[in-house]
Design a protein around this motif. Sequence first.
Motif, PDB file in Angstrom:
ATOM      1  N   ASN A  33       0.821  -1.213   0.000  1.00 19.68           N
ATOM      2  CA  ASN A  33       0.000   0.000   0.000  1.00 19.68           C
ATOM      3  C   ASN A  33       0.854   1.261   0.000  1.00 19.68           C
ATOM      4  O   ASN A  33       0.470   2.268  -0.603  1.00 19.68           O
ATOM      5  N   ARG A  36       1.717   1.616  -3.572  1.00 13.77           N
ATOM      6  CA  ARG A  36       0.525   1.920  -4.356  1.00 13.77           C
ATOM      7  C   ARG A  36       0.155   3.394  -4.200  1.00 13.77           C
ATOM      8  O   ARG A  36      -0.174   4.068  -5.172  1.00 13.77           O
ATOM      9  N   TYR A  37       0.217   3.898  -2.980  1.00 18.01           N
ATOM     10  CA  TYR A  37      -0.050   5.320  -2.763  1.00 18.01           C
ATOM     11  C   TYR A  37       1.032   6.184  -3.390  1.00 18.01           C
ATOM     12  O   TYR A  37       0.760   7.258  -3.900  1.00 18.01           O
ATOM     13  N   ARG A  38       2.230   5.720  -3.335  1.00 16.41           N
ATOM     14  CA  ARG A  38       3.374   6.496  -3.830  1.00 16.41           C
ATOM     15  C   ARG A  38       3.353   6.630  -5.348  1.00 16.41           C
ATOM     16  O   ARG A  38       3.637   7.680  -5.891  1.00 16.41           O
ATOM     17  N   ASN A  42      -0.676  -0.472  -9.536  1.00 22.94           N
ATOM     18  CA  ASN A  42      -0.689  -1.730  -8.792  1.00 22.94           C
ATOM     19  C   ASN A  42       0.426  -2.684  -9.194  1.00 22.94           C
ATOM     20  O   ASN A  42       1.055  -3.299  -8.336  1.00 22.94           O
ATOM     21  N   ALA A 136       1.778   8.464   1.789  1.00 20.10           N
ATOM     22  CA  ALA A 136       1.896   7.034   1.474  1.00 20.10           C
ATOM     23  C   ALA A 136       2.199   6.226   2.725  1.00 20.10           C
ATOM     24  O   ALA A 136       1.651   5.134   2.922  1.00 20.10           O
ATOM     25  N   ASN A 139      -1.345   6.722   5.012  1.00 23.37           N
ATOM     26  CA  ASN A 139      -2.569   6.142   4.469  1.00 23.37           C
ATOM     27  C   ASN A 139      -2.344   4.849   3.705  1.00 23.37           C
ATOM     28  O   ASN A 139      -3.206   3.979   3.721  1.00 23.37           O
ATOM     29  N   GLY A 140      -1.230   4.748   3.037  1.00 25.68           N
ATOM     30  CA  GLY A 140      -0.954   3.516   2.299  1.00 25.68           C
ATOM     31  C   GLY A 140      -0.455   2.407   3.201  1.00 25.68           C
ATOM     32  O   GLY A 140      -0.958   1.297   3.176  1.00 25.68           O
TER      33      GLY A 140
END
Length: 179
Positions: A33, A36-38, A42, A136, A139-140
């Motif tokens: 995650n 993915r946020y960064r 995917n 990231a 939250n990620g």
Amino acid sequence: MTTQSTPWRKALAEASAAEFENLYREQMPRIYNFFRYRFGNNALAEDLTATTFEKAWRKRHQYRHDLSAFTTWLFTIAQRVAIDHYRRPQREVALDDALDLAAPGNPEETLQKQNDIQQLNALLAQLSDRERALVALKNGAGLTNRAIAELSGLSESNVAVILHRTLKTLRKAWERSHG
């Protein structure tokens, strides 16, 4: 080095593949995650997650429990993998191209979700590298402000202030585009 940390360090250095796999299963969603946020991709997040754990496995004998928690050490590796990725010449498929791939489910809902992801990625791309990294991690990866402070070298209160301001800015931009 304390006697309490010596067994843990030795245990990680001598961890079997099965024991390390347990650590992988526990931490993999957070690392994935984070990427993915960064990066908003995917497939890239999967590749960078794999690279992070491969490096952690190879360098497990270097982990020092007396210096940091295992997750801090692991996220330090992940941050370096992210930096290395930014430095490499980019040959990846653009996110816009990946969104054209067929997806299961209701086409209208899928399109709305793709639009929301595109918009969120565009908003995240407008942030500074530091802000994007902190978002990231929070939250990620779901890290606490204290863990983020350890990783970033910022104070815990500074992390909280930066995240608060950044998320407030993101919410306003999101509302402007949806309002």
